[in-house]
Design an enzyme around this catalytic site. Structure first.
Site, PDB file in Angstrom:
ATOM      1  N   LYS A  60      -9.769   8.534   2.477  1.00 33.50           N
ATOM      2  CA  LYS A  60     -10.201   7.197   2.037  1.00 33.50           C
ATOM      3  C   LYS A  60     -11.714   6.993   2.175  1.00 33.50           C
ATOM      4  CE  LYS A  60      -5.854   4.744   2.052  1.00 33.50           C
ATOM      5  NZ  LYS A  60      -4.875   5.807   2.352  1.00 33.50           N
TER       6      LYS A  60
ATOM      7  N   PHE B 298       1.827  -3.379   4.237  1.00 29.72           N
ATOM      8  CA  PHE B 298       2.273  -4.724   4.612  1.00 29.72           C
ATOM      9  C   PHE B 298       3.808  -4.742   4.557  1.00 29.72           C
ATOM     10  CE2 PHE B 298      -1.437  -7.618   2.995  1.00 29.72           C
ATOM     11  CZ  PHE B 298      -2.277  -7.040   3.932  1.00 29.72           C
TER      12      PHE B 298
ATOM     13  N   GLU C  71      -1.272   5.709  13.685  1.00 29.29           N
ATOM     14  CA  GLU C  71      -0.990   7.023  13.086  1.00 29.29           C
ATOM     15  C   GLU C  71      -1.279   8.155  14.062  1.00 29.29           C
ATOM     16  OE1 GLU C  71      -1.097   7.863   8.592  1.00 29.29           O
ATOM     17  OE2 GLU C  71      -2.872   6.635   8.967  1.00 29.29           O
TER      18      GLU C  71
ATOM     19  N   HIS D  99      -9.738   2.647  -0.265  1.00 26.04           N
ATOM     20  CA  HIS D  99      -8.293   2.422  -0.193  1.00 26.04           C
ATOM     21  C   HIS D  99      -7.843   1.880  -1.547  1.00 26.04           C
ATOM     22  CE1 HIS D  99      -4.347   1.522   0.886  1.00 26.04           C
ATOM     23  NE2 HIS D  99      -4.508   0.656   1.869  1.00 26.04           N
TER      24      HIS D  99
ATOM     25  N   CYS E 120       0.809  -1.235   0.000  1.00 25.54           N
ATOM     26  CA  CYS E 120       0.000   0.000   0.000  1.00 25.54           C
ATOM     27  C   CYS E 120       0.835   1.274   0.000  1.00 25.54           C
ATOM     28  CB  CYS E 120      -0.935  -0.014   1.201  1.00 25.54           C
ATOM     29  SG  CYS E 120      -1.966  -1.484   1.210  1.00 25.54           S
TER      30      CYS E 120
ATOM     31  N   HIS F 128      -2.570   8.091   6.113  1.00 26.44           N
ATOM     32  CA  HIS F 128      -2.910   6.855   5.405  1.00 26.44           C
ATOM     33  C   HIS F 128      -4.361   6.491   5.745  1.00 26.44           C
ATOM     34  CE1 HIS F 128      -1.976   3.321   3.124  1.00 26.44           C
ATOM     35  NE2 HIS F 128      -2.281   2.502   4.120  1.00 26.44           N
TER      36      HIS F 128
END
Lengths: 391, 287
Positions: free
Chosen positions: A307, A373, A289, A312, A144, A278
């Site tokens: 998002k 990831f 975050e 996403h 991502c 994110h």
């Protein structure tokens, strides 16, 4: 050495070009309606028709953004004969995400057309061939964070003096394989995602592409174009914690953000108008975050997630969010965090609940973060060019 | 590229793993084995092997080669932590990807294994290497059919020369997959007329790793210049380390040349080249 963005293009659920994106960010209205997908979850398709069967949908999404970015940068084919390169992010397009292809592969009956499509869908190589670029074509597949890291790798190519112009970005299609995967992980949501909200129930996948043209200062001067934004800093660090979960304390993200500040020569963090987080809407990501932003910026930190508007978009997310951050920084307006309503008592900070208007001559920077990831954390810092971009 | 004379960086450690097994230069070139510095380091390597026992052969090859390169470089932990990690591959760990897709096709898209999905991500090889070897700097995975190793060297040079890191662990890893086998068969029979951007051998899961740096930090360190040239490849070297995958030839050529250089005491430079595809080669100069 300063690096500038001179062209941009984007498609996502918010629209098929930059002006549609800005309009929705300004009014905080969603673009295309999300749809129910399989396994059960909400998905955000982009308003882009399907193209030929010669290549995958990721390339259908990429093409209009490439054309929009090239047009806004006023680039011609002749400009690509010099020191140019491509650095593009994706998670799925360049691996066997084509289930039909995969079924044939299992039966050992792969036909030439399938193989051609497979090879045609490496995004960076697709752009290099289309524009006859002679320099490197890097496809960054960092889950991502791919889009952000593709921008970062492009910056490095220019900073190291190897290139003058790099086409950077990210592209990702909605696909049953990733939908099944996030469902299996138990992090996809049937409702519209609510990043940073106490009642957040997971992420919605989306599809998007975003392309940026980045150039060295010399190239900008030589071509006599007006830069949109300075690509001021990039940072990337691995938290080495877990293959899918971010480290709860977010050491990797903190390192990445501080690396981007150092890279940009940023001395005063009050110059940062807002952070595009994110913010996936998953439990662990959002909590981490919030903890990191609080540690670095304190209680006055202004951040949001987009998002809730786009879903996403995985490998495209970093590039799409860089484009949207640039649009908002240019307009002096950071949108509220769509989908957020109830603060989470476990989080030290909450995102913007109202649009934030700011004087972008004083608060001239925006930060965009990506988490992925494999322990990957990345950040880029955008800065509005001084004197309206006159170099 | 801008610099006609090529790019220059230092190689401070080299590691090769063929089908997950480390290939020691001591065996190939009669070079003295680089001993593990102490018992703790020996234990660390044993523990690494234990942790890799359930990983796929792609991850195992990548981490084994990287660990060997790091060991040879003698890079201290504080520098390893700040190093960058770059993994390059033409397909990535295709078997892991296929494992997950197989499941969704056999049992339905609601029945996939979360572990298999996580491992289907193309950056898992780099992720394991970073986690098991403690590399906390920038990490990236690159997937390119064309110029795979050259792209990685260019990116490594960029990261090093712009100060994003002082040391960088570069891994080129390839696995033998169903697609590789089909392409290889087609290539041999001339069945496919598609442009093949690389050659395929009926090989194994293998990796070549380098510890690159902005300066010489190991007694075995050598400086590297490289450039891409518009010349078709000559005959690639015959490698003694088993039947290696042809996609790895540029990386293996470089590793071999570095090992040759570090085995001889003379101070002359060595040059080598390897084919990137049917039209281009990469040239190396080691000093």
């Amino acid at each position: 050495m300063s690096i500038y963005i001179t062209g941009m293009g984007a498609v996502s659920a918010l629209g098929g070009n930059l002006s549609e994106h800005m309009e929705h960010l300004r009014t905080l209205s969603g673009g295309a309606e999300p749809i129910q997908g399989q396994p059960p979850q909400l998905l955000f398709p982009a308003p882009v028709p399907h193209g030929t069967t010669e290549h995958y949908r990721t390339i259908d999404l990429l093409i209009p953004t490439l054309e929009e970015a090239l047009a806004s940068a006023k680039l011609t084919e002749a400009d690509f004969q010099g020191h140019c390169a491509v650095s593009y992010g994706t998670t799925a397009s360049c691996y066997i995400n084509d289930q039909q292809f995969h079924q044939k592969l299992r039966k050992n009956v792969v036909d030439e057309k399938s193989i051609r499509a497979y090879f045609a869908c490496n995004p960076a190589e697709f752009i290099r061939k289309r524009l006859s670029i002679k320099g490197p074509a890097l496809t960054i597949s960092n889950a991502c964070a791919s889009g952000t890291d593709a921008i970062g790798a492009g910056m490095c190519l220019i900073k190291s003096g190897q290139c003058d112009i790099v086409i950077v970005g990210g592209a990702e299609e909605l696909h049953p394989v990733s939908a099944g995967g996030f469902f299996a992980l138990g992090v996809s949501s049937k409702e519209r995602c609510r990043p940073f909200d106490r009642n957040r129930s997971g992420l919605n996948l989306g599809e998007a592409a975003a392309t940026l043209i980045i150039e060295s200062e010399e190239s900008v001067m030589r071509r006599g174009v007006k830069p949109i934004m300075e690509l001021a800093g990039y940072g990337n660090a691995n938290d080495t914690f877990h293959v899918t979960q971010p480290s709860p304390e977010g050491e990797g993200l903190e390192l990445a953000i501080k690396m981007a500040f150092r890279d940009a020569g940023l001395a005063d963090i009050s110059e940062i108008a807002f952070i595009n987080a994110h913010g996936t809407g998953t439990f662990h990501n959002d909590l981490m975050e919030s903890v990191v932003f609080n540690r670095i910026f304190g209680k006055g930190c202004r951040f949001h997630s987009t998002k809730g508007l786009t879903g996403h978009t995985l490998g495209a997310a970093g590039a799409l969010e860089a484009v949207m951050s640039a649009l908002m920084l240019e307009a002096g307006l950071a949108c509220a965090s769509y989908g957020f309503s109830t603060p989470d008592p476990e989080m030290p900070l909450s995102p913007l609940t109202e649009p934030f208007q700011f004087n972008n001559s004083r608060q001239s920077c925006a930060l965009s973060t990506s988490i992925a990831f494999g322990g990957c954390n990345s950040a880029i810092l955008l800065r509005l060019p001084k004197d309206g971009g006159a170099i | 590229m801008r610099t006609e004379s090529g790019h220059s960086i230092w190689i401070n450690g080299t590691g090769i793993a063929i089908d997950g097994q480390e290939i020691s230069p001591a065996v190939i070139f009669d070079r003295p084995e680089i001993p593990y510095e102490n018992d703790a380091q020996m234990e660390k390597m044993k523990s690494l092997k234990k942790q890799l026992r359930r990983s796929g052969h792609f991850v195992s090859a990548a981490v084994t080669a990287a660990a060997a390169a790091l060991n040879e470089s003698g890079l201290e932990m504080e520098h390893t932590e700040k190093a960058a990690l770059l993994l390059t591959s033409t397909f990535g760990d295709q078997d892991a990807t296929v494992d997950f897709i197989d499941e969704t096709q056999l049992y339905g898209c609601e029945q996939g294994s979360p572990i298999k999905f996580a491992h289907s991500s193309l950056n898992m090889g780099a992720s394991y290497a970073a986690r098991l070897l403690g590399v906390k700097g920038p990490s990236m995975t690159m997937i390119n059919f064309d110029d795979c190793f050259y792209n990685a060297l260019v990116t490594a040079y960029s990261l090093l020369s712009t100060g994003y890191c002082k040391n960088l662990l570069l891994i080129h890893c390839e696995s033998d997959t169903a697609l590789a086998k089909i392409l290889y068969k087609w290539q041999k029979t001339g069945k496919a007329e598609i442009e093949k951007p690389f050659t395929i051998n009926d090989g194994t899961s293998s990796a070549v790793a380098f510890v690159l740096g902005t300066g010489k930090s190991s007694p075995l360190g050598v400086s590297l210049s490289f450039r891409k040239v518009n010349e078709p490849p000559g005959s690639d070297k015959e490698f003694q380390a088993g039947h290696s995958d042809a996609r790895l030839h540029p990386a293996l050529t470089l590793a071999w040349t570095v090992m040759e250089k570090t085995c001889c005491k003379e101070s002359f430079s060595l040059t080598a080249s390897a084919g990137l595809n049917s039209r281009h080669s990469i040239q190396f100069e080691i000093e």
